[in-house]
Design a protein around this motif. Structure first.
Motif, PDB file in Angstrom:
ATOM      1  N   ASN A 341     -17.118  75.835  42.960  1.00 21.50           N
ATOM      2  CA  ASN A 341     -16.815  75.170  41.795  1.00 21.50           C
ATOM      3  C   ASN A 341     -16.497  75.971  40.793  1.00 21.50           C
ATOM      4  OD1 ASN A 341     -16.459  72.965  43.349  1.00 21.50           O
ATOM      5  ND2 ASN A 341     -18.104  71.783  42.467  1.00 21.50           N
ATOM      6  N   ALA A 342     -17.596  76.728  40.482  1.00 25.05           N
ATOM      7  CA  ALA A 342     -17.450  77.644  39.329  1.00 25.05           C
ATOM      8  C   ALA A 342     -16.398  78.444  39.290  1.00 25.05           C
ATOM      9  CB  ALA A 342     -18.722  78.363  38.852  1.00 25.05           C
ATOM     10  N   LYS A 344     -13.620  77.839  41.294  1.00 24.11           N
ATOM     11  CA  LYS A 344     -12.284  77.162  41.541  1.00 24.11           C
ATOM     12  C   LYS A 344     -11.803  76.626  40.065  1.00 24.11           C
ATOM     13  CE  LYS A 344     -13.396  73.895  44.743  1.00 24.11           C
ATOM     14  NZ  LYS A 344     -13.640  72.788  45.331  1.00 24.11           N
ATOM     15  N   TYR A 345     -12.924  76.188  39.124  1.00 21.18           N
ATOM     16  CA  TYR A 345     -12.425  75.424  38.143  1.00 21.18           C
ATOM     17  C   TYR A 345     -12.526  76.421  36.841  1.00 21.18           C
ATOM     18  CZ  TYR A 345     -12.622  71.485  41.340  1.00 21.18           C
ATOM     19  OH  TYR A 345     -12.527  70.794  42.105  1.00 21.18           O
ATOM     20  N   ASP A 365     -20.429  78.485  33.870  1.00 22.82           N
ATOM     21  CA  ASP A 365     -19.066  79.229  33.678  1.00 22.82           C
ATOM     22  C   ASP A 365     -18.232  79.020  32.642  1.00 22.82           C
ATOM     23  OD1 ASP A 365     -17.221  76.767  34.057  1.00 22.82           O
ATOM     24  OD2 ASP A 365     -18.237  76.398  36.012  1.00 22.82           O
ATOM     25  N   ILE A 368     -12.715  75.209  33.021  1.00 23.50           N
ATOM     26  CA  ILE A 368     -11.841  74.355  32.281  1.00 23.50           C
ATOM     27  C   ILE A 368     -12.843  73.496  31.610  1.00 23.50           C
ATOM     28  CG2 ILE A 368      -9.761  74.871  33.496  1.00 23.50           C
ATOM     29  CD1 ILE A 368     -10.571  72.393  35.113  1.00 23.50           C
ATOM     30  N   GLY A 369     -14.104  73.309  32.138  1.00 15.72           N
ATOM     31  CA  GLY A 369     -15.013  72.260  31.416  1.00 15.72           C
ATOM     32  C   GLY A 369     -14.604  70.833  32.189  1.00 15.72           C
ATOM     33  N   ILE A 378     -18.695  62.466  38.293  1.00 18.60           N
ATOM     34  CA  ILE A 378     -18.543  63.839  39.129  1.00 18.60           C
ATOM     35  C   ILE A 378     -19.454  63.728  40.502  1.00 18.60           C
ATOM     36  CG2 ILE A 378     -17.375  65.234  37.510  1.00 18.60           C
ATOM     37  CD1 ILE A 378     -20.315  66.582  37.275  1.00 18.60           C
ATOM     38  N   TYR A 383     -14.823  61.654  44.272  1.00 20.61           N
ATOM     39  CA  TYR A 383     -14.412  61.535  42.886  1.00 20.61           C
ATOM     40  C   TYR A 383     -13.746  62.996  42.576  1.00 20.61           C
ATOM     41  CZ  TYR A 383     -13.576  61.144  38.131  1.00 20.61           C
ATOM     42  OH  TYR A 383     -13.061  60.925  36.745  1.00 20.61           O
ATOM     43  N   VAL A 385     -11.621  65.200  39.311  1.00 23.09           N
ATOM     44  CA  VAL A 385     -10.987  65.186  38.104  1.00 23.09           C
ATOM     45  C   VAL A 385      -9.407  65.314  37.914  1.00 23.09           C
ATOM     46  CG1 VAL A 385     -10.806  65.959  35.835  1.00 23.09           C
ATOM     47  CG2 VAL A 385     -13.079  65.860  36.925  1.00 23.09           C
ATOM     48  N   PHE A 395     -12.166  67.838  47.919  1.00 25.43           N
ATOM     49  CA  PHE A 395     -12.127  66.374  48.196  1.00 25.43           C
ATOM     50  C   PHE A 395     -13.246  65.427  47.471  1.00 25.43           C
ATOM     51  CE2 PHE A 395     -12.781  69.164  51.892  1.00 25.43           C
ATOM     52  CZ  PHE A 395     -11.474  69.479  52.048  1.00 25.43           C
ATOM     53  N   GLY A 396     -13.956  66.192  46.535  1.00 22.97           N
ATOM     54  CA  GLY A 396     -14.746  65.282  45.856  1.00 22.97           C
ATOM     55  C   GLY A 396     -16.226  65.000  46.580  1.00 22.97           C
ATOM     56  N   LEU A 397     -16.465  65.943  47.392  1.00 23.68           N
ATOM     57  CA  LEU A 397     -17.825  65.845  48.354  1.00 23.68           C
ATOM     58  C   LEU A 397     -18.814  67.025  47.953  1.00 23.68           C
ATOM     59  CD1 LEU A 397     -16.811  64.668  51.982  1.00 23.68           C
ATOM     60  CD2 LEU A 397     -18.041  63.274  50.113  1.00 23.68           C
ATOM     61  N   GLY A 398     -18.392  67.784  47.337  1.00 22.14           N
ATOM     62  CA  GLY A 398     -19.361  69.085  47.007  1.00 22.14           C
ATOM     63  C   GLY A 398     -20.414  68.639  46.053  1.00 22.14           C
ATOM     64  N   THR A 423     -18.899  75.044  31.961  1.00 17.49           N
ATOM     65  CA  THR A 423     -19.759  73.970  32.488  1.00 17.49           C
ATOM     66  C   THR A 423     -20.916  74.893  33.106  1.00 17.49           C
ATOM     67  OG1 THR A 423     -17.813  72.630  33.385  1.00 17.49           O
ATOM     68  CG2 THR A 423     -19.837  72.056  34.207  1.00 17.49           C
ATOM     69  N   PHE A 425     -24.453  73.873  35.453  1.00 15.60           N
ATOM     70  CA  PHE A 425     -25.379  73.186  36.413  1.00 15.60           C
ATOM     71  C   PHE A 425     -26.647  73.675  36.500  1.00 15.60           C
ATOM     72  CE2 PHE A 425     -21.092  71.806  37.621  1.00 15.60           C
ATOM     73  CZ  PHE A 425     -21.356  70.622  37.932  1.00 15.60           C
TER      74      PHE A 425
HETATM   75  P1  ADP Z   1     -14.214  69.217  44.642  1.00 14.52           P
HETATM   76  O1  ADP Z   1     -14.281  69.428  46.045  1.00 14.52           O
HETATM   77  O2  ADP Z   1     -13.254  68.494  44.354  1.00 14.52           O
HETATM   78  O3  ADP Z   1     -14.698  70.257  44.065  1.00 14.52           O
HETATM   79  P2  ADP Z   1     -16.995  68.176  43.831  1.00 14.52           P
HETATM   80  O4  ADP Z   1     -17.561  67.136  44.230  1.00 14.52           O
HETATM   81  O5  ADP Z   1     -17.562  69.573  44.010  1.00 14.52           O
HETATM   82  O6  ADP Z   1     -15.493  68.113  44.580  1.00 14.52           O
HETATM   83  O7  ADP Z   1     -16.682  67.894  42.197  1.00 14.52           O
HETATM   84  C1  ADP Z   1     -16.096  66.787  41.740  1.00 14.52           C
HETATM   85  C2  ADP Z   1     -15.197  67.202  40.677  1.00 14.52           C
HETATM   86  O8  ADP Z   1     -15.903  67.737  39.530  1.00 14.52           O
HETATM   87  C3  ADP Z   1     -14.112  68.366  40.879  1.00 14.52           C
HETATM   88  O9  ADP Z   1     -12.933  67.608  41.310  1.00 14.52           O
HETATM   89  C4  ADP Z   1     -13.848  68.952  39.504  1.00 14.52           C
HETATM   90  O10 ADP Z   1     -12.917  68.054  38.837  1.00 14.52           O
HETATM   91  C5  ADP Z   1     -15.368  68.595  38.716  1.00 14.52           C
HETATM   92  N1  ADP Z   1     -15.961  69.875  38.502  1.00 14.52           N
HETATM   93  C6  ADP Z   1     -16.822  70.288  39.475  1.00 14.52           C
HETATM   94  N2  ADP Z   1     -17.491  71.403  39.141  1.00 14.52           N
HETATM   95  C7  ADP Z   1     -16.817  72.035  38.104  1.00 14.52           C
HETATM   96  C8  ADP Z   1     -16.882  72.821  37.053  1.00 14.52           C
HETATM   97  N3  ADP Z   1     -17.724  73.921  37.433  1.00 14.52           N
HETATM   98  N4  ADP Z   1     -15.987  73.209  36.059  1.00 14.52           N
HETATM   99  C9  ADP Z   1     -15.124  71.923  36.043  1.00 14.52           C
HETATM  100  N5  ADP Z   1     -15.011  70.931  36.898  1.00 14.52           N
HETATM  101  C10 ADP Z   1     -15.878  70.864  37.756  1.00 14.52           C
END
Ligand code: ADP
Length: 431
Positions: A341-342, A344-345, A365, A368-369, A378, A383, A385, A395-398, A423, A425
């Motif tokens: 995620n760190a 990807k986003y 990271d 984009i926040g 989240i 879910y 964003v 797919f919002g499962l991570g 962001t 974590f």
């Molecule tokens: P996804 O498979 O869509 O990444 P996640 O459950 O991992 O699903 O994350 C849910 C949502 O949270 C993502 O769609 C994303 O918009 C947001 N998100 C997660 N991690 C980050 C991050 N490090 N920075 C920005 N947005 C994040």
């Protein structure tokens, strides 16, 4: 249940019957004794009025007055007696002497060997002492006389207790059954008719709520899964049909094949994540000591190609020998999700810092926040964003997987984010 109610009722009934039998016997005995004393006083008065001056023997007086008669001289020696039973014993004479108040005494003799009791009256006349006696039932005889009626009452008591316990049981069972019937598949709140049944109604309401929530969550899950699967499937199906019908120009076949391959891969990845998510609940494997310092370094190496694509700088702040009770695959799953995620986003040329210190894992990271509104959601399943579900979007499962793993192990998971800045974590492994 009726047996449990029957026994206490029966015990109470038996106790009450015994109590009333004893008090009744005592009252009856006092009544008999009182009547005998009254008879003796009347007989003595009649004797004094009518026969004291006449020279009549004890036996004759006895048949005239219907009482036992004994004459004694002033030294308490028997001079005449209507029946030997009425001659005073040694202890009787002592009693007469003690209670001979004003020349008159009334007393009850001890029961004789046959168990009979005698009520006596003694009066001193000019030349003799006159003793009249009436035989009465002894206490024991009175008690024994109560036994037949007591047996009948006990039988009635047992019968009544049985009927009462059956009525009480069926009354209680009726309402419990009513509650149980209401509990099955009931969407409404159940109210107990009686305050005693309220705890049962509360438990049923709580259970029903859990079942409803679980059902709702399951329905949502299925609807989300089918929705998420529909997009790649429609794309695969569409391109496959075009290729099969031969209507797709040869120049576009390669790109259609690439799309089919990418969408299949996405579908496969999603199924894997769904399976992973569901498997966490059933995972009963024993945890062991995992050196997360070593494991983090290993996992981070796998991300090199992804990092290069976006030219992201990865900083490692990893303290040696941080041990956590878990399993390799669980920690790997968490790291994979947070670090991917760190990346990807994140922005092009961004930065990621992974810290393992003081029993904590921090993934920070400069991406984009996430806005405060989005932060609340989240960790909910499916879910995302960005709803566009672009090629690289998940797919919002991570994060739900990360949250579930943390909850199951009792670790605390924190997130902090500023839109446009990045962001963080943080997982606190200390329990
Ligand atoms: P996804 O498979 O869509 O990444 P996640 O459950 O991992 O699903 O994350 C849910 C949502 O949270 C993502 O769609 C994303 O918009 C947001 N998100 C997660 N991690 C980050 C991050 N490090 N920075 C920005 N947005 C994040």
């Amino acid at each position: 249940m009726s047996k449990r109610i029957f026994l206490p009722i029966l015990l109470v009934v038996l106790f009450l019957l015994l109590f009333f039998a004893l008090t009744n016997s005592e009252v009856l005995y006092s009544q008999i004794e009182g009547d005998a004393k009254e008879t003796l006083r009347t007989s003595m008065q009649t004797f004094k009025d009518d026969y004291s001056s006449a020279d009549i023997g004890a036996e004759e007086i006895s048949s005239l007055l219907g009482v036992g008669v004994c004459f004694l001289d002033k030294e308490f020696k028997v001079t005449d007696v209507s029946d030997e039973r009425f001659a005073p014993s040694e202890s009787d004479i002592k009693k007469i002497k003690i209670s001979f108040d004003g020349g008159s005494s009334i007393y009850v003799s001890d029961s004789d060997e046959k168990g009979h009791s005698y009520v006596n009256i003694c009066e001193s006349t000019d030349n003799k002492i006159v003793k009249f006696t009436v035989e009465i039932f002894s206490r024991t005889e009175v008690y024994i006389s109560m036994i037949p009626s007591l047996v009948i009452y006990v039988c009635i008591g047992v019968l009544l207790s049985l009927i009462l316990s059956l009525i009480v049981t069926s009354f209680v069972i009726k309402h419990v059954k009513e509650l149980a019937l209401n509990a099955i598949g009931n969407d409404k709140h159940i109210d107990a008719k009686y305050v005693e049944l309220k705890p049962i109604a509360d438990v049923i309401n709580l259970k029903n709520e859990h079942v409803r929530n679980a059902q709702k969550s399951k329905d949502e899950f299925i609807s989300n899964v089918t929705h998420e699967m529909n997009t790649p499937l429609t794309s695969i199906h569409g391109f496959a049909e075009l290729i099969a019908s031969g209507s797709l120009p040869a120049s576009k076949t390669q790109s259609a094949g690439k799309t089919i391959a990418a969408q299949s891969e996405r579908l496969g990845a999603m199924i894997k994540q769904i399976l992973n998510y569901s498997a966490i609940d059933d995972d009963l494997l024993t945890p062991y000591d995992v050196d997360i310092s070593i494991l983090t370094k290993e996992v981070l190496n796998n991300f090199e190609p992804m990092l290069k694509d976006k030219n992201i700088t990865l900083l490692r702040d990893i303290e040696d020998g941080v041990i956590v009770k878990s399993r390799h695959e669980r920690i790997t799953e968490i790291l994979d999700n947070l670090v991917s995620n760190a990346i990807k986003y994140n922005k092009q040329n961004g930065k990621i810092t992974v810290t393992v210190r003081n029993k904590m894992l921090i993934v920070d990271d400069t991406g984009i926040g996430i806005s405060q509104d989005e932060l609340k959601h989240i960790f909910s399943r499916f879910y995302t964003v960005n709803k566009s579900h672009g090629e690289n979007m998940g797919f919002g499962l991570g994060l739900p997987i990360v949250k579930k793993l943390c909850d199951k192990s009792g670790w605390k998971l924190y997130v902090d984010s500023t839109p446009g800045e990045g962001t963080t974590f943080r997982i606190d492994f200390s329990e």
